[in-house]
Write a protein that holds these residues in place. Structure first.
Motif, PDB file in Angstrom:
ATOM      1  N   UNK A  40      71.349 -12.165  79.394  1.00  0.00           N
ATOM      2  CA  UNK A  40      72.195 -12.185  78.199  1.00  0.00           C
ATOM      3  C   UNK A  40      71.420 -12.374  76.910  1.00  0.00           C
ATOM      4  N   UNK A  41      70.183 -12.862  76.990  1.00  0.00           N
ATOM      5  CA  UNK A  41      69.402 -13.084  75.781  1.00  0.00           C
ATOM      6  C   UNK A  41      68.416 -11.953  75.503  1.00  0.00           C
ATOM      7  N   UNK A  42      68.601 -10.820  76.202  1.00  0.00           N
ATOM      8  CA  UNK A  42      67.747  -9.661  75.937  1.00  0.00           C
ATOM      9  C   UNK A  42      68.147  -9.019  74.605  1.00  0.00           C
ATOM     10  N   UNK A  43      67.297  -8.123  74.137  1.00  0.00           N
ATOM     11  CA  UNK A  43      67.581  -7.421  72.884  1.00  0.00           C
ATOM     12  C   UNK A  43      68.593  -6.310  73.162  1.00  0.00           C
ATOM     13  N   UNK A  44      69.860  -6.688  73.233  1.00  0.00           N
ATOM     14  CA  UNK A  44      70.912  -5.753  73.615  1.00  0.00           C
ATOM     15  C   UNK A  44      71.201  -4.733  72.526  1.00  0.00           C
ATOM     16  N   UNK A  45      70.914  -5.061  71.278  1.00  0.00           N
ATOM     17  CA  UNK A  45      71.172  -4.124  70.193  1.00  0.00           C
ATOM     18  C   UNK A  45      70.257  -2.900  70.281  1.00  0.00           C
ATOM     19  N   UNK A  46      68.993  -3.127  70.611  1.00  0.00           N
ATOM     20  CA  UNK A  46      68.031  -2.031  70.571  1.00  0.00           C
ATOM     21  C   UNK A  46      67.675  -1.520  71.959  1.00  0.00           C
ATOM     22  N   UNK A  47      67.872  -2.332  72.974  1.00  0.00           N
ATOM     23  CA  UNK A  47      67.425  -1.942  74.311  1.00  0.00           C
ATOM     24  C   UNK A  47      68.497  -1.333  75.183  1.00  0.00           C
ATOM     25  N   UNK A  48      69.741  -1.322  74.736  1.00  0.00           N
ATOM     26  CA  UNK A  48      70.832  -0.819  75.569  1.00  0.00           C
ATOM     27  C   UNK A  48      71.113   0.645  75.274  1.00  0.00           C
ATOM     28  N   UNK A  49      71.929   1.276  76.168  1.00  0.00           N
ATOM     29  CA  UNK A  49      72.332   2.664  75.954  1.00  0.00           C
ATOM     30  C   UNK A  49      73.177   2.786  74.690  1.00  0.00           C
ATOM     31  N   UNK A  50      74.016   1.770  74.430  1.00  0.00           N
ATOM     32  CA  UNK A  50      74.833   1.793  73.231  1.00  0.00           C
ATOM     33  C   UNK A  50      73.957   1.745  71.985  1.00  0.00           C
TER      34      UNK A  50
END
Length: 850
Positions: free
Chosen positions: A458-468
């Motif tokens: 959950x603390x990963x860089x979800x903004x830049x690392x995800x498909x979205x």
């Protein structure tokens, strides 16, 4: 943040007065997290008993649509004062049976009248009328006249008035054909009984004698208004008194009817329904209340799923939903206190709950997401919570103020129906904001990274690392390369929706907007037999001119009779009028002068009150809420305005109320939109130090509203063939002027922060789309999901509110914020932040030239 994550510069964190204040507040909150939680626990415990009583202060009838200062308001006030039996507090019982003149129906109506009489004695009901009471009262009047005639004959003959002499006089009258043979026994009993016994004798006779060939003369027109000519429907009118309160007990009336049906052994072929405006609105509100459990369950499910996908962890999803639920307890207690001074409805609570759910989740996601970004930048948990609160808190505060401004504008509406919808937002938004700004930082400080427990990275860089994130980056790049084309396409698509929005036909018809209820079934039964206007007529009322009414006898003078007769004849001749009832024609047809003077007090008081007020009932040939009915009322107004010899006449009733309500709605719509736009514009100019961004924001909100209303009209009107509620545009626009601000503010404040950190306008815009796009998309799904669940309601009003708001939010959070707004930001570049010098340091220290 657009690439490698680095520690945010100090100036980005502390620049701006609002952020500096929030920083200080956040340090205090995070220094005493357990105290914050304890205070909230105490507040919630104190509020719970009051929140549980909220339903006690909600009106089941809603707020009036009568606009103060209009002719319909003056007519309504006069009817309330002088004709309380015929005010909006009158309900109608519609009964269907194979033969409404038969023995079973006579017994049913007689017993029902007896049950209602109990409420008359307690003062909760003023009166009740039915075919039974017409036959009963006609019989009682006949018996009184017979007694008087017998006594006069005996006195003239010098005979005594013994019981035997009276019986003999009756026999002589029967022999002479003056009294029908079928009345001989009743006449014998009547002339030998006390005066007080006559009503009982009349009631017994009316219930036990065939109405197909009733021996006592009864006004045929009076019976036709209560018994359908085809013999399959009957009406009972029940007038509730003011003592019954603002919400008369319609359910008691239904229980009384059910008990009567069982008592007389009525089979399945006999059905009864309570209708009228009172019952229609009450049933609609009850349906909305019954639907709440389903809507809230679905809303919570949608929110929980989106939160799980957003956080990729169970604990933050649970804590977010729990915190909002607890904040709702506080807001419901506050609403309970407010309800003692203002009118609140079930829709007030529904709107408040769904707005709090949507906005609360938005705030929590933004703050929690910012905390994660601060942790990724290297800040320790405590400092990350503080700086996340300062940064996200400014956006949350601006968004909340915009919502409060929007809901506050509804209180200025002259239409009583609108303010109750605004109170929920005014109460709920500040409370859920306070919860987000205090509970969430305290939990983050207390739990640290454990706030994101039971999750997958959950603390990963979800903004830049995800498909979205990659999709958002492509959308931002498309906005950069095709900015002019995007702006032109969005403008072109808006045009047809604007045409649909401007030309759609809306209504406030309580029947068309009513779900399938007992009252709607009853209304349809009445309309089939007597027409819609039997329930929703047009009224012409007045305090008469001097000389029209004799105050001593409560009767029309000769002059008054002539004037009223001429007026009613003119009204009856108006195109579109099917029937006119007045004191000179109480049953629809003109009566001779002697019969007008001989009217019983109860009949006379329906049209000529003891205080001299006049009431004329005009039934229209067209449905009350149709355009044809409006044109007919225009013609009625012309006739009423010319009848100065009768008095100053006021035209009211359903059609007039609806027409003047619509006019006030249109007027207040532009006033409220202007006020909200001005308030939001000033707030954002001060906060963002820009003229163009606030203007563009308001226009994009309008764009999403036009699209949403257009699609709602296409679905409900053209596809489902349902009426469009007339306050949908104002409700949708005012709410979206507040709720839609969230996403613009989240995006634009991030652009400003990145520019403060040294980025140029282009990279700041693209970076902001990626940084905030995930939050905005998720928040839009939550808001659209929670508000959209209102479309699951069985009431058309909430269905359209839910569909319109859900569409508007979804369009605003995706297409408009992710494509149109970045395109305009990139198109105008440095002009986005232009503001004439006010001798203050600009909000954006440096903006690269275009």
């Amino acid at each position: 943040m657009t690439g490698t994550v680095t520690s945010p510069p100090a100036e980005e964190t502390t620049h701006g007065a609002t952020q500096r204040r929030l920083l200080r507040v956040a340090r205090v909150l995070t220094a005493y997290p357990k105290t914050v939680l304890a205070v909230w626990a105490v507040v919630i415990a104190l509020c719970f008993p009051f929140a549980s009583q909220l339903s006690d202060v909600l009106t089941k009838q809603g707020a009036s649509k009568v606009v103060p200062g209009t002719s319909s308001a003056r007519a309504d006030q006069l009817v309330e004062q002088s004709f309380p039996d015929r005010s909006q507090r009158e309900s109608i019982v519609a009964i269907g049976a194979p033969d409404v003149r038969g023995d079973r129906m006579r017994r049913l109506l007689a017993e029902l009248d007896g049950r209602i009489a109990e409420k008359v004695r307690t003062g909760e009901v003023r009166r009740s009328d039915s075919a039974y009471t017409v036959f009963r009262d006609a019989t009682a009047e006949y018996l009184r006249q017979l007694r008087t005639q017998v006594d006069r004959q005996l006195a003239d003959a010098g005979a005594g008035t013994s019981p035997e002499a009276r019986r003999q006089a009756v026999d002589a009258a029967v022999t002479a054909g003056q009294v029908p043979p079928g009345l001989a026994d009743l006449a014998h009993r009547a002339v030998t009984a006390d005066d007080a016994a006559l009503p009982g004798l009349a009631a017994e006779f009316a219930a036990g004698t065939d109405w197909h060939a009733f021996p006592v003369p009864v006004p045929a027109d009076a019976v036709d208004r209560l018994l359908a000519k085809d013999g399959t429907a009957a009406l009972v009118t029940v007038s509730f008194a003011k003592q019954a309160g603002h919400d008369p007990d319609v359910d008691w009336l239904r229980s009384a009817i059910d008990g009567t049906l069982r008592s007389v052994g009525a089979g399945p072929e006999v059905d009864a329904h309570v209708t009228g405006e009172l019952a229609l609105i009450k049933d609609t509100y009850q349906k909305a209340e019954d639907d709440n459990a389903l809507m809230e369950t679905v809303a919570y499910a949608i929110i929980f799923v989106v939160l799980l996908l957003f956080f990729r962890a169970v604990v933050p999803a649970v804590l977010t939903v729990a915190a909002i639920g607890l904040a709702m307890t506080v807001s419901q207690a506050a609403l309970f206190a407010l309800g003692h001074g203002v009118t609140l409805t079930q829709f007030t609570v529904t709107i408040m709950n769904f707005v709090m759910l949507g906005a609360g989740v938005d705030y929590s996601m933004l703050l929690s997401s910012r905390y994660r970004q601060e942790r990724l930048a290297g800040r320790p948990p405590a400092e990350a919570a503080v700086h996340a609160t300062a940064h996200a808190g400014e956006s949350m505060l601006l968004a909340a103020v915009a919502v409060v401004l929007a809901f506050g504008a509804t209180l200025l509406s002259p239409v009583d129906w609108i303010p109750p919808l605004g109170y929920g937002g005014l109460i709920g938004i500040p409370i859920v904001l306070l919860a987000a700004l205090t509970l969430t930082p305290a939990l983050l400080r207390l739990l640290g990274d454990r706030f994101f427990a039971l999750g997958r990275s959950p603390l990963a860089d979800l903004e830049h690392g995800s498909a979205l994130g990659r999709h958002l980056a492509r959308a931002a790049e498309l906005a950069r390369r095709r900015k002019v084309a995007i702006v032109l396409v969005f403008a072109a698509v808006t045009v047809p929706f604007a045409v649909i929005t401007a030309q759609h036909r809306s209504t406030a018809d309580p029947v068309a907007l009513s779900p399938a209820t007992d009252s709607r079934t009853g209304f349809e039964k009445v309309a089939a037999a007597w027409g819609d206007s039997a329930v929703l007529p047009t009224l012409v009322v007045a305090r008469p001119a001097v000389g029209v009414v004799d105050p001593a006898s409560h009767r029309l003078t000769a002059t008054g009779r002539t004037a009223v007769t001429a007026l009613t004849d003119e009204l009856a001749a108006v195109q579109g009028v099917s029937r006119v009832s007045a004191v000179t024609r109480p049953f629809g047809s003109p009566l001779p002068a002697d019969q007008v003077d001989a009217l019983t007090a109860d009949v006379r008081r329906d049209y000529l009150a003891d205080d001299g007020a006049l009431r004329i009932v005009v039934e229209l040939a067209d449905p009350p809420y149709s355009e044809a009915a409006v044109r007919t009322v225009d013609r009625i107004e012309d006739v009423a305005a010319a009848a100065t010899d009768v008095g100053t006449l006021q035209v009211g009733g359903a059609t007039q109320v609806d027409r003047q309500y619509g006019e006030a709605l249109d007027s207040s719509f532009w006033q409220m939109i202007g006020l909200v736009s001005l308030g939001v514009f000033v707030m954002l100019v001060v906060a963002l130090r820009s003229l163009l961004i606030p203007v563009r924001l308001i226009l994009t909100i309008m764009m999403s509203n036009v699209w949403a209303i257009g699609i709602t009209v296409l679905v409900f009107h053209f596809w489902l063939d349902r009426a469009i509620i007339d306050d949908l545009p104002i409700f949708l626009t005012v709410l979206m002027m507040g709720l839609g601000m969230d996403y613009e503010i989240f995006l634009v404040t991030r652009v400003r922060d990145l520019v403060r950190g040294g980025a140029d306008q282009e990279s700041a815009t693209i970076g902001a789309v990626v940084d905030t796009g995930r939050v905005i998309n998720a928040a839009g799904l939550v808001m659209a999901g929670s508000l959209g669940t209102m479309a699951l309601s069985s009431t058309v009003m909430l269905q359209e509110y839910g569909a319109g708001l859900g569409l508007a939010v979804l369009l605003d959070a995706t297409l408009i914020r992710m494509l149109f707004v970045p395109a305009t930001l990139l198109l105008f570049r440095r002009y986005n932040w232009w503001l004439p010098s006010l001798r203050r340091t600009p909000a954006v220290a440096e903006v690269a030239p275009s």
